[in-house]
Enzyme design. Structure first.
Site, short mmCIF file in Angstrom:
data_model
loop_
_atom_site.label_atom_id
_atom_site.label_comp_id
_atom_site.label_asym_id
_atom_site.label_seq_id
_atom_site.Cartn_x
_atom_site.Cartn_y
_atom_site.Cartn_z
N ASP A 1 5.52 10.42 10.61
CA ASP A 1 4.75 11.29 9.73
C ASP A 1 3.39 11.68 10.30
OD1 ASP A 1 3.70 8.67 9.33
OD2 ASP A 1 3.01 9.19 7.32
N ARG B 1 1.14 -13.20 10.27
CA ARG B 1 0.96 -12.61 8.94
C ARG B 1 2.26 -11.95 8.51
NH1 ARG B 1 0.56 -7.16 9.20
NH2 ARG B 1 -0.36 -7.04 7.12
N SER C 1 7.30 7.04 6.98
CA SER C 1 6.54 6.83 8.21
C SER C 1 7.46 6.51 9.40
CB SER C 1 5.49 5.74 7.99
OG SER C 1 4.68 5.57 9.12
N HIS C 2 7.36 5.28 9.91
CA HIS C 2 8.07 4.88 11.13
C HIS C 2 9.39 4.18 10.84
CE1 HIS C 2 5.89 1.33 9.74
NE2 HIS C 2 6.84 0.62 10.34
N LYS D 1 -5.54 -7.69 13.86
CA LYS D 1 -4.67 -7.75 15.03
C LYS D 1 -5.36 -7.30 16.32
CE LYS D 1 -1.35 -5.38 12.90
NZ LYS D 1 -0.07 -4.68 12.66
N ASP E 1 0.58 10.16 11.32
CA ASP E 1 -0.74 9.56 11.10
C ASP E 1 -1.04 8.46 12.12
OD1 ASP E 1 0.96 7.62 10.08
OD2 ASP E 1 0.18 7.72 8.02
N ARG E 2 -0.12 8.25 13.09
CA ARG E 2 -0.35 7.22 14.11
C ARG E 2 0.00 7.78 15.49
NH1 ARG E 2 2.71 2.23 13.80
NH2 ARG E 2 4.48 3.42 13.04
N ASP F 1 4.19 8.93 15.48
CA ASP F 1 5.21 8.32 14.62
C ASP F 1 5.83 9.40 13.73
OD1 ASP F 1 3.16 8.75 12.76
OD2 ASP F 1 3.46 6.85 11.75
N TYR G 1 0.79 -1.23 0.00
CA TYR G 1 0.00 0.00 0.00
C TYR G 1 0.83 1.28 0.00
CZ TYR G 1 0.12 -1.99 4.75
OH TYR G 1 0.49 -2.64 5.91
N GLU H 1 -6.58 0.50 13.46
CA GLU H 1 -5.81 -0.74 13.46
C GLU H 1 -4.77 -0.71 14.57
OE1 GLU H 1 -3.52 -1.47 9.98
OE2 GLU H 1 -3.09 0.63 9.61
N MET H 2 -4.25 -1.87 14.87
CA MET H 2 -3.36 -2.06 16.00
C MET H 2 -2.08 -1.24 15.90
SD MET H 2 -3.29 -3.69 18.86
CE MET H 2 -2.04 -3.89 20.12
N SER H 3 -1.69 -0.85 14.70
CA SER H 3 -0.47 -0.06 14.53
C SER H 3 -0.64 1.39 14.91
CB SER H 3 0.01 -0.15 13.07
OG SER H 3 -0.96 0.43 12.22
N GLY H 4 -1.89 1.83 15.16
CA GLY H 4 -2.10 3.20 15.61
C GLY H 4 -2.75 4.13 14.62
N HIS H 5 -3.08 3.64 13.42
CA HIS H 5 -3.86 4.44 12.46
C HIS H 5 -5.32 4.47 12.93
CE1 HIS H 5 -0.80 4.72 9.25
NE2 HIS H 5 -0.48 3.48 9.57
N HIS I 1 -3.35 0.68 6.17
CA HIS I 1 -4.21 1.86 6.16
C HIS I 1 -5.06 1.94 4.90
CE1 HIS I 1 -0.65 3.46 4.00
NE2 HIS I 1 -1.48 4.25 3.40
N LYS J 1 3.46 7.78 -0.27
CA LYS J 1 2.05 7.42 -0.14
C LYS J 1 1.28 8.17 -1.22
CE LYS J 1 2.36 6.43 4.82
NZ LYS J 1 1.89 6.76 6.19
N ARG K 1 8.27 2.08 -0.68
CA ARG K 1 9.14 2.29 0.47
C ARG K 1 10.44 1.52 0.29
NH1 ARG K 1 6.38 2.44 6.34
NH2 ARG K 1 4.71 3.19 4.98
#
Length: 455
Positions: free
Chosen positions: A238, A413, A99-100, A278, A240-241, A236, A11, A318-322, A301, A109, A14
């Site tokens: 950028d 995953r 990002s991170h 997650k 977004d989280r 993070d 998505y 989501e679990m990553s913080g978005h 995302h 993105k 990178r």
């Protein structure tokens, strides 16, 4: 020019700068995107990495080869790019960011025709770029700078929120691009706040810009203890989280944040809530208890946002913080908006330090990563599926394998942003949690006995 296909991920784009990501590639990407735009207007933005400005300039050079109006909004968090698309009525946007990821990385993105690209659309860009031998010398596009996006954003945030209690807050900008924004936003409210790692520095000198790794939160916790803070928030790279620390210095993981947001939103309006594979089962239970409709999605995302739009959900995360707010906001992931929303919720509590005490107890792990060489995790996962079967478990393969037992589950995953296998576990009690961990540990070692298991 040889192009590394591996940087065109599920998505976003990178990779390592300048080995995989460089200005020549970004010129071609800009050219390809500009030639294929349906509406010939696009916003461009960048984060604070040392390579971001030259990569953004290369994108613009490529875009200028077609008849495109380019709006450069400067160095701002990813949510501000998405906000600019809404505010300026533009359907296309490019965000130069990794990002991170560590400082050696950069990426891109992409939003085209109001859709955040993922999957086959990212691969199409790869194939189109590969066909380009040279880009034209003629520059037919038009470039202008837009310097007021942040002011518009802050004004709109200020109108939406009221912080009822003078909270003591510590913010960690992780030396990411939120350092340009956080102080100006918080100055609009009656908050006693401290900001650490505010200077935008692409070397990330204090810690990695990934707040989901617990070691990166140690500095924030220490600062909170020193200031007797009610709440701490880490962004993070950028913006977004986010990850949250409560008044007792416990991590409030994003699926727990989703419980807080879901309870608040669904108490006012019944609707749907989207979350990734997650997330804790407790989130689904709370959504159902509040009369809402839970919808589980693939991680990422782009996938979350697609499900949010498809289902016209109030909220997604989501679990990553978005975290995506779609009721009273614009439906994109925005760590800053999520933070101010949370501060308003916490400010209504009699004791802000205990604002999260109602959250259900859970025997679970944070996200666990096992690192592989570049993209070898995909081959490992294929073998894992082929060589293992799990008796007495229900298998959900929406995204990787969610191995569900009567009293708990495991998720395994492939990460789409780094060369890692990602795992998470949850169970009704610690004994069951350890049993499930042992089952998955044995299954991993069956594929490769030399792997170091971090659980």
């Amino acid at each position: 020019m040889e192009i590394d296909r591996n940087i065109f991920r599920a998505y976003d784009i990178r990779g390592i700068f300048p080995k995989q990501i460089n200005t020549a590639l970004y010129e071609k990407i800009g050219y390809v995107i500009g030639m294929n735009l349906k509406t010939k207007k696009i916003c461009v933005c960048m984060d604070g990495r040392h390579s971001s400005e030259e990569l953004k300039d290369a994108l613009i050079r490529g875009l200028m080869c077609s008849d495109v109006e380019i709006i450069d909004i400067g160095q701002l968090p990813t949510p501000l790019l998405n906000y600019s698309l809404k505010k300026l009525f533009v359907k296309n946007g490019l965000m130069v960011t990794a990002s991170h990821n560590p400082k050696s990385y950069n990426g891109l993105k992409i939003v085209l025709d109001d859709v955040t690209l993922y999957g086959d659309a990212i691969q199409k860009i790869y194939h189109d770029v590969e066909k380009v031998e040279e880009i034209p010398i003629e520059r037919r596009g038009n470039l202008k700078n837009e310097n007021d996006i942040l002011s518009y954003y802050i004004s709109e945030i200020k109108e939406k929120f009221c912080i009822f209690e003078k909270l003591k807050v510590c913010i960690d900008c992780s030396n990411g691009v939120t350092g340009h924004v956080a102080r100006r936003v918080l100055n609009e409210f009656d908050i006693d706040f401290t900001i650490i790692n505010e200077e935008v520095d692409g070397n990330f000198p204090n810690h990695s810009p990934d707040p989901t790794k617990e070691e990166n939160l140690d500095q924030l916790k220490a600062e909170m203890k020193k200031g007797n803070c009610d709440i701490g928030i880490a962004f993070d790279g950028d913006g977004d989280r986010l990850i949250v620390i409560d008044g007792s210095f416990n991590i409030i993981w994003p699926d727990q944040l989703m419980m807080v947001y879901s309870k608040t939103l669904l108490s006012k309006k019944i609707g749907k809530v989207v979350f990734d594979v997650k997330c804790s089962d407790n989130l689904e239970k709370i959504i159902l208890d509040m009369g809402g409709t839970p919808i589980r999605s693939r991680t990422g995302h782009s996938y979350i946002k697609k499900s949010l739009i498809k289902n016209n959900a109030l909220l997604a995360g989501e679990m990553s913080g978005h975290i995506f707010f779609n009721d009273g906001w614009y439906g994109f992931d925005d760590g800053i908006f999520a933070a101010v929303t949370l501060l308003e919720i916490v400010s209504k509590e009699k004791n802000p330090k205990k604002a999260f005490d109602w959250l259900p107890a859970s025997f679970s792990t944070p996200e666990i990563n096992i690192e592989f060489r570049e993209n070898e995790h995909f081959d490992f996962f294929k073998l894992f599926v082929k060589l293992n079967s799990f008796e007495d478990a229900v298998i959900d393969d929406l995204d990787g394998l969610r191995i569900i037992y009567p009293n708990g589950w495991a998720l395994i995953r492939c990460s789409n942003t780094s060369s890692n296998i990602v795992l998470r576990f949850e169970a009704n009690d610690e004994k069951m949690l350890n049993n499930i961990k042992n089952i998955i540990r044995d299954a991993i070692l069956k594929v490769n006995s030399s792997i170091t298991i971090p659980f």
